[in-house]
Structure formats: C-alpha cells, structure tokens
Scaffold this active site. Structure first.
Site, PDB file in Angstrom:
ATOM      1  N   CYS A 119       0.806  -1.222   0.000  1.00  0.00           N
ATOM      2  CA  CYS A 119       0.000   0.000   0.000  1.00  0.00           C
ATOM      3  C   CYS A 119       0.841   1.275   0.000  1.00  0.00           C
ATOM      4  O   CYS A 119       0.319   2.358  -0.238  1.00  0.00           O
ATOM      5  CB  CYS A 119      -0.959   0.003   1.191  1.00  0.00           C
ATOM      6  SG  CYS A 119      -2.048  -1.434   1.244  1.00  0.00           S
ATOM      7  N   HIS A 252      -3.126   7.172   2.069  1.00  0.00           N
ATOM      8  CA  HIS A 252      -3.574   5.856   1.623  1.00  0.00           C
ATOM      9  C   HIS A 252      -4.968   5.621   2.170  1.00  0.00           C
ATOM     10  O   HIS A 252      -5.232   5.821   3.365  1.00  0.00           O
ATOM     11  CB  HIS A 252      -2.611   4.781   2.124  1.00  0.00           C
ATOM     12  CG  HIS A 252      -3.123   3.396   1.974  1.00  0.00           C
ATOM     13  ND1 HIS A 252      -3.677   2.926   0.800  1.00  0.00           N
ATOM     14  CD2 HIS A 252      -3.191   2.361   2.863  1.00  0.00           C
ATOM     15  CE1 HIS A 252      -4.053   1.676   0.972  1.00  0.00           C
ATOM     16  NE2 HIS A 252      -3.773   1.313   2.211  1.00  0.00           N
ATOM     17  N   ASN A 282     -10.118  -0.142   0.120  1.00  0.00           N
ATOM     18  CA  ASN A 282      -8.659  -0.091   0.107  1.00  0.00           C
ATOM     19  C   ASN A 282      -8.166  -0.739  -1.186  1.00  0.00           C
ATOM     20  O   ASN A 282      -8.256  -1.950  -1.350  1.00  0.00           O
ATOM     21  CB  ASN A 282      -8.117  -0.833   1.334  1.00  0.00           C
ATOM     22  CG  ASN A 282      -6.604  -0.817   1.428  1.00  0.00           C
ATOM     23  OD1 ASN A 282      -5.912  -0.491   0.485  1.00  0.00           O
ATOM     24  ND2 ASN A 282      -6.096  -1.190   2.593  1.00  0.00           N
TER      25      ASN A 282
END
Length: 325
Positions: A119, A252, A282
């Site tokens: 990520c 993020h 996500n």
C-alpha cells in the site's frame, strides 16, 4: 540549472462491477458468515468497492488509468522514457506488469519495472521516478498504482474481505524548472512482516503456504497512526514547511479511522483530506493516485496547491511525498 519533476497529468480507472456492503453481506450470509453494512461502515468508513472480472488483470486496469493520465498531460505513450508500476498483484511472476503495460501502450523501448511496497507502493514509485528525473535519467515518466486485490482475499474472513477493492491510478511526471516534488521520506521495518501479508509462494508449479491475505488489524492500526505522523513531519521538515502549508492531505485510503487520526495529529480539518475510501475501499498501491485523480477532476485539488501524499502498508512500509501541483 537545477532540475525538478512535476505532475502534469493524472488518471484513474475502476472496474465497472461495483459491490456495495449489502451485496457483500448477502454473499457472506450464503457461507454462514455474519456481518452488516453498519458494522463495516462504523469500523472502516467503506460503503462500496469495485471488483474486476476474472479475465481482467492489473495491467488492464493500469492501461485505462494510464491513457487518461497521458491525455490529461497532453502527451503520447511514445513520449515516455520511463514506466514504473506499483503493484502487489502482478499479471505474472515475471515479466513485470510495467513491461506488459508498456507493450499495451505501444511505448516500447523505455525502461519499465515494478515496485512492490504494497500500500506504500505508489509513494515509493513516485520517489524513484522523481530521483531518476532529477538525475537526468528520464524526462517524462508514467507512474502507476494498480491492483486486483479481490484475487487474494479470503472470503471466509469477514475482517479482511470487506476492506479491499480493485482499481488503478496513474500520473505523468515530467522534468520541470520549477519544483513540483518538494520532498519525500521512505521507511520500512521488516520485523513486522507477519502483521499484513500473503504468506504463500509458488514452488515447482505448486502453491506453498497460504495464498490469501492475512492481517492483524489492531497491530496495523497502532503502527500506522504512529509512523504516518513521523513521515509527514520529516517530509515537511525537508521542504522547510509546516502543517499550516498543507492545502490537501491525500493519505492511503485504508480506513477512515486511520485517516482521521493522521489528520488530527497534523492539526488538519477533514475538510482538507481527500477521501475516497467510502466508495473504493482499500485499493492498496492504487489508492493514492486514485484519490489524487479524484481530487483533481472534481476541482478540489487546484494548480499551485501543496499536497501531502502518505502511504503505509505491508512489510511494514511507509512514506510520504510533498508536492506542488
């Protein structure tokens, strides 16, 4: 003359299949697993995510996002002299997804490689591209984050399968006389490998270990909120700036609670945070460029504004990039 790099175009792409919390609740119920829209929203802020069809790969998503970024930058694929793709869900073990994307774009000849920092991948990739442009190794780079995390989710684990989605985001980064990328700060701590990982591998054509995502959510949250503030402050210090200079925070898009905590530590109102986690979930390495493109195209992020990008992910990896649009 000092050489800098600046983002000249952004693009993103989400596969058309949108899965709401209610859709996922119904699917899990068929397997005897209980959850609810309220449970998911309260803990994560996520209301929907997009899943790619079985025959769609990371390079397919990256291709659409890249075309949009190139169009926004007013250039052609043949004008590129560097392609970097951040992904944890590559099309193949090798070659790189960047090479596959390069061929699909028709940009053959320029250097192309992948960056794998989960990520944090886009922040890592953007920092590498900036360094190559500053050193004279490239003039115009395509930096992409693309993921099909739906392929590695355990749909028997309600604590993880509700979190992730598929998508891609891209930017064109070009050499500039004026500073665009102002500063960056990258870190990793391999002692935390086990708190967020896919512990499987391929050996002799067989899958060894577990090929599905595993996460210790509490450990990830605790570590993330601490390291993100430190990375942000280190990046601001390098640029000679403070919290007050930030026009937009684009973190993020993992969990609304982590994002709120980060904003609070940086003394920023949530009105200054670009939030897409509610609609995209996500998307790992794709989440930051997706959110950046969203902010640009809906008029939130304006030319000349100062934007802080922050990533945190498995490894454990984390980092930040401060830039002027």
């Amino acid at each position: 003359m000092t050489r800098y790099s600046r983002i000249t175009g952004t693009g993103s792409y989400l596969p058309p299949h949108r899965v709401t919390n209610d859709d996922l609740v119904a699917q899990l119920a068929q397997q005897g697993i209980e959850t609810s829209d309220e449970w998911i929203v309260e803990r994560t802020g996520i209301r929907a995510r997009h899943f790619a069809d079985r025959d769609v790969t990371s390079s397919d998503l990256a291709l659409e996002a890249s075309r949009r970024a190139l169009e926004a930058a007013g250039c052609q694929a043949q004008d590129l002299d560097l392609i970097i793709v951040a992904t944890s869900t590559p099309d193949m073990v090798f070659p790189s997804t960047a090479c596959i994307l390069q061929n699909k774009l028709g940009a053959n000849g320029c250097p192309a490689f992948d960056v794998q920092a989960v990520c944090s991948g886009f922040v890592y990739a953007l920092t590498v591209a900036d360094a190559m442009i500053r050193s004279g190794g490239a003039r115009r780079a395509l930096v992409v984050g693309s993921e099909v995390f739906s392929r590695i989710l355990d749909f028997n684990d309600r604590t993880t399968c509700v979190l992730f989605g598929d998508g891609a985001g891209a930017v064109v980064l070009e050499a500039s006389e004026a500073p665009g990328i102002l500063a960056s700060d990258l870190h990793a701590d391999g002692s935390h490998v086990g708190i967020l990982c896919v512990p499987g591998n391929v050996y002799g054509g067989q899958i060894l270990g577990d090929p599905l995502l595993k996460m210790d959510g509490q450990a990830v949250f605790k570590l993330a909120v601490g390291v993100l503030e430190k990375a942000a402050r280190a990046t601001l210090d390098k640029a000679g700036m403070t919290d007050a200079d930030i026009d937009w925070l684009i973190p993020h898009q993992a969990n609304i609670r982590i994002m709120q905590s980060t904003a609070r530590k940086l003394k920023l109102s949530m009105d200054k945070v670009v939030v897409t986690v509610d609609q995209h979930g996500n998307t790992s390495a794709a989440s930051i460029p997706l959110a950046l493109d969203h902010g640009v195209r809906n008029g939130q992020v304006q030319p000349g504004q100062t934007v802080l990008l922050e990533g945190v992910g498995g490894g454990f990896t984390w980092g930040a990039v401060l830039l002027k649009m």
